[in-house]
Design a protein around this motif. Structure first.
Motif, mmCIF file in Angstrom:
data_model
loop_
_atom_site.group_PDB
_atom_site.id
_atom_site.type_symbol
_atom_site.label_atom_id
_atom_site.label_comp_id
_atom_site.label_asym_id
_atom_site.label_seq_id
_atom_site.Cartn_x
_atom_site.Cartn_y
_atom_site.Cartn_z
ATOM 1 N N ALA A 106 0.831 -1.147 -0.062
ATOM 2 C CA ALA A 106 -0.061 0.053 0.236
ATOM 3 C C ALA A 106 0.681 1.165 -0.014
ATOM 4 N N ALA A 107 1.953 1.185 0.704
ATOM 5 C CA ALA A 107 2.952 2.549 0.787
ATOM 6 C C ALA A 107 3.484 2.567 -0.622
ATOM 7 N N ILE A 108 3.898 1.444 -1.034
ATOM 8 C CA ILE A 108 4.392 1.774 -2.721
ATOM 9 C C ILE A 108 3.412 2.303 -3.752
ATOM 10 N N ALA A 114 12.431 7.421 -1.954
ATOM 11 C CA ALA A 114 11.674 6.671 -1.084
ATOM 12 C C ALA A 114 11.190 5.338 -1.650
ATOM 13 N N ASN A 115 10.528 5.490 -2.816
ATOM 14 C CA ASN A 115 10.180 4.224 -3.438
ATOM 15 C C ASN A 115 11.243 3.240 -3.630
ATOM 16 N N VAL A 116 12.407 3.476 -3.859
ATOM 17 C CA VAL A 116 13.413 2.561 -4.019
ATOM 18 C C VAL A 116 13.572 1.864 -2.697
ATOM 19 N N ASN A 163 2.951 5.886 -2.731
ATOM 20 C CA ASN A 163 4.195 6.500 -3.387
ATOM 21 C C ASN A 163 4.032 6.868 -4.771
ATOM 22 N N ALA A 164 3.739 5.871 -5.406
ATOM 23 C CA ALA A 164 3.550 6.025 -7.031
ATOM 24 C C ALA A 164 2.322 7.274 -7.034
ATOM 25 N N LYS A 165 1.210 7.178 -6.421
ATOM 26 C CA LYS A 165 0.295 8.225 -6.629
ATOM 27 C C LYS A 165 0.953 9.569 -6.065
ATOM 28 N N LEU A 166 1.834 9.540 -5.385
ATOM 29 C CA LEU A 166 2.324 11.075 -4.885
ATOM 30 C C LEU A 166 3.110 11.432 -6.216
ATOM 31 N N THR A 167 3.856 10.510 -6.647
ATOM 32 C CA THR A 167 4.899 10.800 -7.851
ATOM 33 C C THR A 167 4.022 11.438 -8.958
ATOM 34 N N MET A 168 2.744 10.681 -9.275
ATOM 35 C CA MET A 168 2.082 11.253 -10.363
ATOM 36 C C MET A 168 1.324 12.395 -10.164
ATOM 37 N N ALA A 169 0.935 12.881 -8.692
ATOM 38 C CA ALA A 169 0.409 13.985 -8.354
ATOM 39 C C ALA A 169 1.631 15.152 -8.522
ATOM 40 N N ILE A 170 2.649 14.950 -8.030
ATOM 41 C CA ILE A 170 3.747 16.018 -8.220
ATOM 42 C C ILE A 170 3.756 16.390 -9.987
ATOM 43 N N ILE A 171 4.082 15.269 -10.414
ATOM 44 C CA ILE A 171 4.263 15.569 -11.901
ATOM 45 C C ILE A 171 2.916 16.185 -12.847
ATOM 46 N N PRO A 230 7.939 25.426 -14.813
ATOM 47 C CA PRO A 230 9.112 24.666 -15.205
ATOM 48 C C PRO A 230 9.395 23.301 -14.748
ATOM 49 N N LEU A 231 10.212 22.597 -15.594
ATOM 50 C CA LEU A 231 10.466 21.103 -15.100
ATOM 51 C C LEU A 231 11.407 21.090 -13.899
ATOM 52 N N THR A 232 12.079 22.181 -13.535
ATOM 53 C CA THR A 232 12.771 22.379 -12.388
ATOM 54 C C THR A 232 11.983 22.663 -11.207
ATOM 55 N N ILE A 233 10.658 22.908 -11.109
ATOM 56 C CA ILE A 233 9.966 23.010 -10.033
ATOM 57 C C ILE A 233 9.557 21.684 -9.226
ATOM 58 N N ALA A 234 9.921 21.635 -7.903
ATOM 59 C CA ALA A 234 9.731 20.602 -7.069
ATOM 60 C C ALA A 234 10.641 19.067 -7.678
ATOM 61 N N GLN A 235 11.596 19.500 -8.422
ATOM 62 C CA GLN A 235 12.683 18.558 -8.894
ATOM 63 C C GLN A 235 13.247 17.605 -7.579
ATOM 64 N N ARG A 236 13.814 18.427 -6.492
ATOM 65 C CA ARG A 236 14.271 17.922 -5.257
ATOM 66 C C ARG A 236 13.444 16.920 -4.626
ATOM 67 N N SER A 237 12.058 17.525 -4.682
ATOM 68 C CA SER A 237 11.026 16.656 -3.859
ATOM 69 C C SER A 237 10.622 15.366 -4.694
ATOM 70 N N LEU A 238 10.868 15.450 -6.064
ATOM 71 C CA LEU A 238 10.659 14.154 -6.961
ATOM 72 C C LEU A 238 11.573 13.106 -6.731
#
Length: 117
Positions: free
Chosen positions: A25-27, A61-63, A30-38, A47-55
């Protein structure tokens, strides 16, 4: 002795199986969070650089979650082996489809004990 071993095995399974499910469930979360950020960056036309470190941190974290999942799977496998070693090989704990099969050496070990009995 068998009754106590069975009770111990059930108490371990009652913790292990939900933990495996929570990792999955956490994985997924995490995938949903990744999609939400993008998706959020796209919708905001940022710009692509916004929230890059967060992404990057979310990806890391997913790894780590997947590494943890693998370690728990290995622990499950080891516990399955221990189950055979203490004579509880035929017992199921409700983890249908998720239980790793015992290695051939453990199967031989279990069979040998069954024949010796």
């Amino acid at each position: 002795m068998r009754k106590e071993r069975l009770a111990v095995a059930h108490s371990i399974a009652n913790e292990l199986i939900p933990y495996e499910q929570e990792l999955d469930a956490a994985i997924i979360r995490n995938a949903k969070l990744t999609m939400a950020i993008i998706d959020g960056r796209r919708r905001a036309r940022a710009p692509l650089t916004i929230a890059q470190r967060s992404l990057e941190n979310v990806a890391l974290a997913n790894v780590r979650l997947i590494e943890a999942r693998n370690l728990i799977h290995e622990a499950h496998y080891d516990l399955r082996e221990a189950q055979y070693e203490i004579g509880l090989g035929a017992v199921s704990y409700g983890d249908y489809g998720d239980t790793p099969p015992p290695p051939p050496a453990v199967m031989r070990h279990e069979t040998r004990h069954a024949v010796d009995a």
